[in-house]
Structure formats: structure tokens, C-alpha cells
Design an enzyme around this catalytic site. Structure first.
Site, PDB file in Angstrom:
ATOM      1  N   SER A  26    -116.123  68.958 -52.941  1.00  0.00           N
ATOM      2  CA  SER A  26    -116.731  70.231 -52.522  1.00  0.00           C
ATOM      3  C   SER A  26    -118.195  70.341 -52.940  1.00  0.00           C
ATOM      4  O   SER A  26    -118.848  71.346 -52.654  1.00  0.00           O
ATOM      5  CB  SER A  26    -115.938  71.408 -53.107  1.00  0.00           C
ATOM      6  OG  SER A  26    -115.799  71.264 -54.499  1.00  0.00           O
ATOM      7  N   THR A 158    -121.337 109.357 -22.826  1.00  0.00           N
ATOM      8  CA  THR A 158    -119.935 108.971 -23.032  1.00  0.00           C
ATOM      9  C   THR A 158    -119.608 108.123 -21.819  1.00  0.00           C
ATOM     10  O   THR A 158    -120.114 108.381 -20.720  1.00  0.00           O
ATOM     11  CB  THR A 158    -118.981 110.191 -23.096  1.00  0.00           C
ATOM     12  OG1 THR A 158    -119.071 110.918 -21.875  1.00  0.00           O
ATOM     13  CG2 THR A 158    -119.332 111.136 -24.243  1.00  0.00           C
ATOM     14  N   SER A 280    -139.650  83.467 -22.340  1.00  0.00           N
ATOM     15  CA  SER A 280    -138.810  82.515 -21.618  1.00  0.00           C
ATOM     16  C   SER A 280    -139.642  81.278 -21.305  1.00  0.00           C
ATOM     17  O   SER A 280    -140.849  81.372 -21.067  1.00  0.00           O
ATOM     18  CB  SER A 280    -138.333  83.165 -20.315  1.00  0.00           C
ATOM     19  OG  SER A 280    -138.060  82.179 -19.345  1.00  0.00           O
ATOM     20  N   LYS A 286    -141.146  87.299 -19.096  1.00  0.00           N
ATOM     21  CA  LYS A 286    -140.043  87.733 -19.955  1.00  0.00           C
ATOM     22  C   LYS A 286    -140.434  88.043 -21.391  1.00  0.00           C
ATOM     23  O   LYS A 286    -141.241  87.358 -21.997  1.00  0.00           O
ATOM     24  CB  LYS A 286    -138.940  86.654 -19.997  1.00  0.00           C
ATOM     25  CG  LYS A 286    -138.145  86.506 -18.725  1.00  0.00           C
ATOM     26  CD  LYS A 286    -137.334  87.734 -18.330  1.00  0.00           C
ATOM     27  CE  LYS A 286    -136.119  87.960 -19.176  1.00  0.00           C
ATOM     28  NZ  LYS A 286    -135.047  86.977 -18.934  1.00  0.00           N
ATOM     29  N   ASN A 288    -137.829  88.872 -24.438  1.00  0.00           N
ATOM     30  CA  ASN A 288    -136.389  88.999 -24.661  1.00  0.00           C
ATOM     31  C   ASN A 288    -136.052  89.525 -26.054  1.00  0.00           C
ATOM     32  O   ASN A 288    -136.689  89.131 -27.033  1.00  0.00           O
ATOM     33  CB  ASN A 288    -135.710  87.635 -24.479  1.00  0.00           C
ATOM     34  CG  ASN A 288    -135.835  87.125 -23.050  1.00  0.00           C
ATOM     35  OD1 ASN A 288    -135.838  87.911 -22.108  1.00  0.00           O
ATOM     36  ND2 ASN A 288    -135.950  85.823 -22.902  1.00  0.00           N
ATOM     37  N   GLN A 325    -110.083  75.939 -52.321  1.00  0.00           N
ATOM     38  CA  GLN A 325    -111.440  75.399 -52.205  1.00  0.00           C
ATOM     39  C   GLN A 325    -112.070  75.791 -50.862  1.00  0.00           C
ATOM     40  O   GLN A 325    -113.292  75.797 -50.714  1.00  0.00           O
ATOM     41  CB  GLN A 325    -111.388  73.877 -52.345  1.00  0.00           C
ATOM     42  CG  GLN A 325    -112.735  73.205 -52.337  1.00  0.00           C
ATOM     43  CD  GLN A 325    -112.642  71.766 -52.820  1.00  0.00           C
ATOM     44  OE1 GLN A 325    -112.445  71.512 -53.990  1.00  0.00           O
ATOM     45  NE2 GLN A 325    -112.781  70.818 -51.896  1.00  0.00           N
TER      46      GLN A 325
HETATM   47  N1  ARG Z   1    -113.461  72.490 -56.409  1.00  0.00           N
HETATM   48  C1  ARG Z   1    -112.301  73.239 -56.755  1.00  0.00           C
HETATM   49  C2  ARG Z   1    -112.259  74.515 -55.922  1.00  0.00           C
HETATM   50  O1  ARG Z   1    -113.264  74.864 -55.412  1.00  0.00           O
HETATM   51  C3  ARG Z   1    -112.305  73.601 -58.189  1.00  0.00           C
HETATM   52  C4  ARG Z   1    -110.965  73.842 -58.803  1.00  0.00           C
HETATM   53  C5  ARG Z   1    -110.182  72.595 -58.799  1.00  0.00           C
HETATM   54  N2  ARG Z   1    -108.956  72.744 -59.514  1.00  0.00           N
HETATM   55  C6  ARG Z   1    -107.944  71.883 -59.392  1.00  0.00           C
HETATM   56  N3  ARG Z   1    -106.894  72.128 -60.075  1.00  0.00           N
HETATM   57  N4  ARG Z   1    -108.031  70.863 -58.583  1.00  0.00           N
HETATM   58  O2  ARG Z   1    -111.245  75.160 -55.783  1.00  0.00           O
END
Ligand code: ARG
Length: 463
Positions: A26, A158, A280, A286, A288, A325
Site C-alpha cells: 500500500s 418549479t 473550444s 465558445k 464554456n 487497506q
Molecule cells: N497497510 C495496512 C492497511 O492499510 C496496515 C495494517 C496491516 N495489518 C495487518 N495485520 N496486515 O490496512
């Protein structure tokens, strides 16, 4: 098989392939939590020192390392590695590089589950402050505009048909009220965001003698969550945010739709400043209203994020699951969308030109004064239903003759009902129609001025 070098690698014999690792990572988006992750860690380690779980020297060394990371972050010198999955493990690796194996003590009595929840609460709390500020700014722009246009008359609609003339300020103040309710919703949202999950650990709390109240206070939270399972698995505060933004975007989208109509050739009620319009590439004439259209369009993605997270949360068993996540990207995008949209709408409103004459004219060549005649007869004692019928007939005849009500002379009008007298022509004027609607919350000039006065006090926090 190569040794698993992950922070959690102890019980593993094999490694994850790189493409699988990327699927689970992530860091490409949760790097936005970096500052909050460091803040959370600083509070946690201070608490570990004060409770004696770590020695004060250990806690201080870790704090120094975290402070150094914070400085590096601000200088744009922190570099994250996808191999370290997320912001939390990246930070731990970076801390280890700074202070050595002592960094490993930071995670005592903590889990990434309460850590990530803490980061999200801190992040959203800060963003809610920005949203509230920008909403207040939008509403003060609306108030300024309304003050200038109490006596600017436009058709009220209306069914998108001319209904009765109203004050333009009255129309604007309707949006002011919607945005005030939005503010109240965000303020309530803040209450559920202002809670500390820190110390809930993985799900069940911890055997260490931690002080959750202390870490909550250090982070400036109102109070710690009461239940550790709830603390790590609750995402209601984000759902509330997404639904509040959805409602706010819906309001803005309605407003933008009107703005788009108003600057069309058919209406010509306003013209947007060049800085909020585009041209445009093919049609040289135009101009816009792209920015208004984009706010209207971006409403769709916010609704999408709300439904995305609602669906992620549906049926999710307690406590933490990796599904959670998925709470981040939609939230980050929603924050960016709403902050920009609020600025764009405020800028568009404060720089647009209002074509008073055109608004007024379109109330003069229509039947939006028909109710005035019906009310006039009803005030003179005729049952309203009868008056309605008579005026309906008069409107029909007017259409057939290509006239407006006020174009007939008195004798002709009296043929519809003898109670009609010379003063009717005053009643039929749009200004009279507006001015006389002085019922509470109505469009009468006095009422609109009163609304604006009350709203000014409200924005200053005086009532
Ligand atoms: N990157 C994870 C999230 O955003 C962090 C928590 C991860 N925890 C775990 N038990 N894998 O949720």
C-alpha cells in the site's frame, strides 16, 4: 529457498514473489500518512517511556530518531521501498537505519492494526478542519453575493417552469442553508474521528501496562476508543466523511447545474469570468462553463468511493482484515476532490457577473404574476379555488391573444371579475410580488435581509 527478511518474516520459510508483493503493498498511496505515522509513533514511544515499559533513555533515543525522520520527511528526503509493503514498515526500516536495533522496541504493545487506524484518524481530523474552513469561506462568498442582490429579481422555478418571481439573494441563501447543514454534518463527523485507537494493539489490547489515555492526550484526541475490537475495525468515521462529502457534492452539483443553465444563451442571467471558463478548439465563439461541469461530474466519483467502501465493509467479520487497506485511495481522492471543488465554486461565484436586467426581464414577459391576481381576488373575499379558476381562464385567453396579464386594460380584466380594480397593475409587478411575500422564510425583501443578518451572525459563531 531464500530467507524471508520481512519484519514479520520469522515464521516463514518461503518468500513472496515480487508481483504478489506489489499486489499486497500500500506504500504507493499510504505514503500520504507519513507525517501522521510519525506523530503516532512519537506519542506511543513517549507513553512507553513514561509508563516504564521502555527506559527513559531508550524512549528518548527512539524519539530523536523519529524526529530526524520527521525532518527528513519535511525536506522531501524520505524514500520508501515497495518491498517494505506499507508506510508503517517503511518507517520502521528507516528508523532502524537511523538508530539501529533499538528501533525494534518501538513496536512494543502496538500492532499495525491500531497504528494504521490511528494514522487514519489523525489524517482525517486534519482534513476535516480544512473542509470546514473552505465551506465557511464558500458561505461567506455566498453571503457577500446575496447582500448585493436582495433586490435583484429573477423567476423562481418549479418543474423548471417560471413559477413566481423571487429575489436572487433568496435563491443564493437556499444554498447557504444547505452548506450550513453540510458544515454541521462535518462537525459531527469530527466527533467520531477525534478518537484514539492507539493501544488497542492487534485486536485485544495488550499485557503491557500501557496508558491509552496518555497517548490519546499526547495526540490531541478527545478520548480513546472504549473497545479494542471496535478501535481496530471501525471505519465509520471514513464512511461518514464519504457520505457527508457525497451530500455536499450533490448540493454543489445542483448549484453548478443552475450556473451552467444561467450562463447559456437562453438564460444569460450570469457570465462567468474568463478565469473560470474555457474555450473550444474548433468553435471560436465558445466560452464554456467547464469548471461547473467538472464539479457536477466529480460528484459521481465521490458517490463511487462511498459505495466502494460501504461494499468493502459489508459482511466484514471482526476484527482487522486486509480488506481494510482498501479504505484509503477513495478517501484520499475524496479529500482532494472536495477541497478543490470548494475552492473552484467559491472562486467562480465571487468572480461571476450577474446580469440583473436580464433576470428581471424574464419575469416581465411571463405568467409568473398569475398567483398575484388569484391572491388579490382571494384577499377580497373570493374563495381561492374560484379565483384560481378565473385566472386560469384569463391566462389561457392571454396565450391565445399573445398577451401577458398586465397587457389587458381594466375593463377587459373586470370582465373576468368585477372585484378587479385599477390597483391590480401594481400587484402584477414582479417587485410587488416579491416584496409582499413577507411570510417567515419567504422571498420578501425584508425576510431576505433578515436571513442574511442571521446568517452573518451564524458564520461569526454568534448564534
Ligand atoms: N497497510 C495496512 C492497511 O492499510 C496496515 C495494517 C496491516 N495489518 C495487518 N495485520 N496486515 O490496512
Amino acid at each position: 529457498m531464500s530467507k524471508n527478511t520481512k519484519l514479520w518474516g520469522g515464521r516463514f520459510e518461503g518468500t513472496v514473489e515480487e508481483w504478489v508483493e506489489q499486489f499486497g503493498a500500500s506504500i504507493s498511496f499510504d505514503h500520504q500518512l507519513a507525517k501522521f505515522d510519525l506523530m503516532g509513533s512519537l506519542a506511543h514511544v513517549q507513553m512507553l517511556g513514561q509508563t516504564g515499559i521502555l527506559s527513559l533513555e531508550e524512549a528518548e533515543q527512539i524519539q530523536d530518531g523519529l524526529q530526524a525522520l520527521l525532518r527528513d520527511l519535511e525536506a522531501g528526503e524520505l524514500h520508501f521501498d515497495i518491498a517494505n509493503e506499507d508506510i508503517h514498515m517503511n518507517m520502521e526500516v528507516l528508523l532502524t537505519e537511523k538508530i539501529g536495533p533499538l528501533a525494534g522496541k518501538l513496536h512494543t504493545a502496538r500492532s499495525r492494526n491500531d497504528q494504521v487506524a490511528t494514522d487514519m484518524h489523525l489524517y482525517l481530523k486534519e482534513q476535516l478542519g480544512h473542509v470546514l474552513d473552505k465551506l465557511a469561506n464558500l458561505n461567506s462568498v455566498l453571503l457577500d453575493l446575496a447582500e448585493k442582490h436582495v433586490e435583484t429579481i429573477m423567476p423562481g422555478y418549479t418543474h423548471l417552469q417560471h413559477a413566481q418571481p423571487i429575489s436572487f439573494a433568496h435563491h443564493l441563501m437556499a444554498y447557504y442553508n444547505m452548506f450550513q447543514r453540510d458544515s454541521e454534518r462535518f462537525a459531527f463527523n469530527l466527533k467520531h474521528t477525534d478518537l484514539s485507537p492507539l493501544g488497542a494493539a492487534a485486536l485485544a489490547g495488550t499485557t503491557f501496562p500501557i496508558d491509552r489515555q496518555l497517548s490519546s492526550d499526547l495526540l490531541g484526541f478527545q478520548q480513546p476508543y472504549t473497545n479494542s475490537l471496535d478501535a481496530v475495525s471501525d471505519r465509520d468515521f471514513i464512511l461518514e466523511f464519504l457520505s457527508n462529502v457525497s451530500i455536499l457534492m450533490m448540493h454543489m452539483s445542483r448549484f453548478c447545474e443552475e450556473i451552467i443553465n444561467w450562463c447559456s444563451f437562453e438564460y444569460q442571467y450570469i457570465s462567468l469570468s474568463d478565469s473560470f471558463s474555457t474555450g473550444s478548439s474548433i468553435m471560436p465563439q465558445k466560452k464554456n462553463p467547464d469548471m461547473a461541469e467538472l464539479i457536477r461530474g466529480k460528484t459521481g466519483r465521490v458517490y463511487g468511493h462511498l459505495f466502494g467502501l460501504l461494499t468493502v465493509m459489508k459482511s466484514l467479520p471482526l476484527a482487522y482484515n486486509k480488506d481494510l487497506q482498501e479504505d484509503k485511495e477513495g478517501m484520499f481522492d475524496t479529500v482532494e476532490t472536495i477541497l478543490n471543488s470548494l475552492d473552484v465554486l467559491a472562486g467562480m461565484l465571487s468572480s461571476m457577473q450577474v446580469n440583473k436586467a436580464k433576470m428581471q426581464q424574464s419575469t416581465e414577459n411571463d405568467f409568473s404574476n398569475a398567483t398575484e391576481l388569484a391572491d388579490y381576488l382571494a384577499e377580497k373575499g373570493l374563495p381561492f379555488r374560484e379565483a384560481h379558476e378565473i385566472v386560469g381562464k384569463l391566462v389561457l385567453d392571454s396565450i391565445k391573444h399573445g398577451k401577458n396579464i398586465q397587457d389587458w386594460d381594466l375593463k377587459e380584466l373586470q370582465a373576468y371579475h368585477p372585484l378587479i380594480e385599477e390597483d391590480i397593475y401594481i400587484y402584477l409587478r414582479p417587485e410587488t410580488a416579491v416584496q409582499r411575500r413577507n411570510s417567515l422564510g419567504g422571498t420578501g425583501f425584508e425576510q431576505v435581509k433578515y436571513q442574511i443578518e442571521q446568517a452573518k451572525k451564524e458564520l461569526k459563531g454568534e448564534n
